[in-house]
Scaffold this motif. Structure first.
Motif, PDB file in Angstrom:
ATOM      1  N   GLY A  52       0.816  -1.208   0.000  1.00  0.00           N
ATOM      2  CA  GLY A  52       0.000   0.000   0.000  1.00  0.00           C
ATOM      3  C   GLY A  52       0.847   1.253   0.000  1.00  0.00           C
ATOM      4  N   ARG A  53       0.210   2.373  -0.242  1.00  0.00           N
ATOM      5  CA  ARG A  53       0.933   3.654  -0.346  1.00  0.00           C
ATOM      6  C   ARG A  53       1.697   3.999   0.930  1.00  0.00           C
ATOM      7  NH1 ARG A  53       2.058   5.575  -5.376  1.00  0.00           N
ATOM      8  NH2 ARG A  53       0.221   5.405  -6.732  1.00  0.00           N
ATOM      9  N   ALA A  54       1.057   3.773   2.084  1.00  0.00           N
ATOM     10  CA  ALA A  54       1.734   4.112   3.339  1.00  0.00           C
ATOM     11  C   ALA A  54       2.975   3.253   3.536  1.00  0.00           C
ATOM     12  CB  ALA A  54       0.771   3.936   4.510  1.00  0.00           C
ATOM     13  N   HIS A  55       2.853   1.934   3.298  1.00  0.00           N
ATOM     14  CA  HIS A  55       4.006   1.048   3.423  1.00  0.00           C
ATOM     15  C   HIS A  55       5.047   1.345   2.347  1.00  0.00           C
ATOM     16  CE1 HIS A  55       1.374  -2.022   5.725  1.00  0.00           C
ATOM     17  NE2 HIS A  55       2.104  -1.327   6.566  1.00  0.00           N
ATOM     18  N   GLU A  56       4.597   1.728   1.173  1.00  0.00           N
ATOM     19  CA  GLU A  56       5.525   2.065   0.094  1.00  0.00           C
ATOM     20  C   GLU A  56       6.426   3.221   0.498  1.00  0.00           C
ATOM     21  OE1 GLU A  56       4.576   4.185  -3.967  1.00  0.00           O
ATOM     22  OE2 GLU A  56       4.125   2.043  -4.173  1.00  0.00           O
ATOM     23  N   GLN A  57       5.830   4.267   1.107  1.00  0.00           N
ATOM     24  CA  GLN A  57       6.617   5.422   1.531  1.00  0.00           C
ATOM     25  C   GLN A  57       7.569   5.054   2.660  1.00  0.00           C
ATOM     26  OE1 GLN A  57       6.712   8.549   0.061  1.00  0.00           O
ATOM     27  NE2 GLN A  57       8.506   8.648   1.394  1.00  0.00           N
ATOM     28  N   GLN A  58       7.100   4.264   3.624  1.00  0.00           N
ATOM     29  CA  GLN A  58       7.940   3.829   4.740  1.00  0.00           C
ATOM     30  C   GLN A  58       9.106   2.994   4.233  1.00  0.00           C
ATOM     31  OE1 GLN A  58       5.741   1.644   7.701  1.00  0.00           O
ATOM     32  NE2 GLN A  58       7.532   1.288   9.011  1.00  0.00           N
ATOM     33  N   LEU A  59       8.814   2.129   3.270  1.00  0.00           N
ATOM     34  CA  LEU A  59       9.839   1.266   2.695  1.00  0.00           C
ATOM     35  C   LEU A  59      10.881   2.075   1.941  1.00  0.00           C
ATOM     36  CD1 LEU A  59      10.716  -1.657   2.240  1.00  0.00           C
ATOM     37  CD2 LEU A  59       9.103  -1.796   0.342  1.00  0.00           C
ATOM     38  N   MET A  60      10.433   3.031   1.138  1.00  0.00           N
ATOM     39  CA  MET A  60      11.368   3.878   0.385  1.00  0.00           C
ATOM     40  C   MET A  60      12.278   4.654   1.329  1.00  0.00           C
ATOM     41  SD  MET A  60       9.404   5.445  -2.949  1.00  0.00           S
ATOM     42  CE  MET A  60       8.087   6.207  -2.003  1.00  0.00           C
ATOM     43  N   THR A  61      11.701   5.187   2.407  1.00  0.00           N
ATOM     44  CA  THR A  61      12.489   5.970   3.362  1.00  0.00           C
ATOM     45  C   THR A  61      13.577   5.115   4.005  1.00  0.00           C
ATOM     46  OG1 THR A  61      10.609   7.425   3.841  1.00  0.00           O
ATOM     47  CG2 THR A  61      12.384   7.343   5.465  1.00  0.00           C
ATOM     48  N   ALA A  62      13.202   3.905   4.440  1.00  0.00           N
ATOM     49  CA  ALA A  62      14.175   3.021   5.079  1.00  0.00           C
ATOM     50  C   ALA A  62      15.274   2.614   4.113  1.00  0.00           C
ATOM     51  CB  ALA A  62      13.472   1.781   5.638  1.00  0.00           C
ATOM     52  N   LEU A  63      14.901   2.246   2.879  1.00  0.00           N
ATOM     53  CA  LEU A  63      15.895   1.812   1.894  1.00  0.00           C
ATOM     54  C   LEU A  63      16.806   2.967   1.484  1.00  0.00           C
ATOM     55  CD1 LEU A  63      13.711  -0.531  -0.345  1.00  0.00           C
ATOM     56  CD2 LEU A  63      15.443  -1.205   1.320  1.00  0.00           C
ATOM     57  N   ASP A  64      16.255   4.171   1.390  1.00  0.00           N
ATOM     58  CA  ASP A  64      17.084   5.342   1.078  1.00  0.00           C
ATOM     59  C   ASP A  64      18.129   5.570   2.165  1.00  0.00           C
ATOM     60  OD1 ASP A  64      15.935   5.975  -1.357  1.00  0.00           O
ATOM     61  OD2 ASP A  64      14.492   7.393  -0.509  1.00  0.00           O
ATOM     62  N   ARG A  65      17.730   5.395   3.426  1.00  0.00           N
ATOM     63  CA  ARG A  65      18.667   5.593   4.536  1.00  0.00           C
ATOM     64  C   ARG A  65      19.748   4.522   4.524  1.00  0.00           C
ATOM     65  NH1 ARG A  65      14.214   6.970   9.252  1.00  0.00           N
ATOM     66  NH2 ARG A  65      13.910   9.171   8.721  1.00  0.00           N
ATOM     67  N   VAL A  66      19.359   3.279   4.215  1.00  0.00           N
ATOM     68  CA  VAL A  66      20.355   2.210   4.106  1.00  0.00           C
ATOM     69  C   VAL A  66      21.335   2.525   2.987  1.00  0.00           C
ATOM     70  CG1 VAL A  66      20.712  -0.232   3.588  1.00  0.00           C
ATOM     71  CG2 VAL A  66      18.813   0.450   5.053  1.00  0.00           C
ATOM     72  N   GLU A  67      20.802   2.995   1.857  1.00  0.00           N
ATOM     73  CA  GLU A  67      21.659   3.312   0.711  1.00  0.00           C
ATOM     74  C   GLU A  67      22.670   4.402   1.051  1.00  0.00           C
ATOM     75  OE1 GLU A  67      21.208   4.496  -4.006  1.00  0.00           O
ATOM     76  OE2 GLU A  67      19.681   5.148  -2.579  1.00  0.00           O
TER      77      GLU A  67
END
Length: 217
Positions: A52-67
């Motif tokens: 879903g959109r909410a999980h999509e945004q949370q996922l992108m934020t976490a992966l961006d920080r890992v990157e």
């Protein structure tokens, strides 16, 4: 040296590419978690879960920080690529992400009750990635290599239903010898494990007179 890898479809539409990359990350974590839950009765996990959109945004934020974390760089250069456009990770970091998140007790439990479209399972995976991001950003490049070995050994022992899934420094040394053809000095491995324990990234216990470690997932 990490081999270069590419995960994600080479498509021109960036939004579609992003969703494909997120689907692939989540799907790989679920696949690895299913291998740990295979001995219990659980319903078939949907072939494609819904992010879903909410999980999509949370996922992108976490992966961006890992990157952007320091553990994703060695000498300023990336050694592996994951994702067609959006996420570029070193192989050791990406492997650790997939394996560590799959070890999450919440993810494994959610396989038994994934919810409509796998919603509950996706939520558990996203939370596991958040926890991974909080931990891995504390690591330098050398710690990451040992952390990656530790998580892979721990997953293998869990999948094989070994009595103890905790890992010794000697097992990590043997892992490096097989997987990389050479291993860091055992004393260096112990020192790195101790530093990660102090950073609260790995657990340490004494078992049968031997110090053993596990990732915190």
């Amino acid at each position: 040296m990490d081999d270069e890898i590419v995960v994600g479809n080479d498509v021109t539409d960036s939004e579609t590419a992003l969703r494909d990359d997120l689907d692939q990350v989540v799907g790989q974590i679920i696949d690895r978690a299913c291998s740990l839950a295979a001995r219990s009765n659980h319903p078939q996990v949907p072939d494609r879960v819904v992010i879903g959109r909410a999980h999509e945004q949370q996922l992108m934020t976490a992966l961006d920080r890992v990157e952007q974390s320091g553990s994703n760089y060695m000498g300023g250069d990336l050694r592996a690529v994951v994702g067609s456009f959006h996420f570029r990770f070193r192989k050791a970091l990406y492997d650790s992400l997939i394996v560590t998140a799959s070890l999450s007790a919440a993810v494994i439990a959610a396989i038994s009750a994934p919810g409509p479209g796998g919603l509950a399972l996706v939520a558990a995976v996203v939370d596991a990635i958040d926890r991974f991001e909080e931990n891995v950003t504390k690591l330098d490049a050398n710690e990451l290599l040992v952390y990656s070995a530790l998580s892979n050994i721990q997953h293998r022992k869990r999948a094989q239903a070994e009595r103890s899934a905790e890992v010794t420094a000697l097992e990590i040394e043997d892992y490096f010898s097989v997987e990389a053809g050479q291993a860091p000095d055992k004393d260096d491995i112990i020192a790195l494990l101790q530093m990660m324990h102090e950073k609260k990234v790995v657990r340490a216990i004494e078992l049968s007179g031997e110090r053993r470690y596990s990732v915190i997932s």
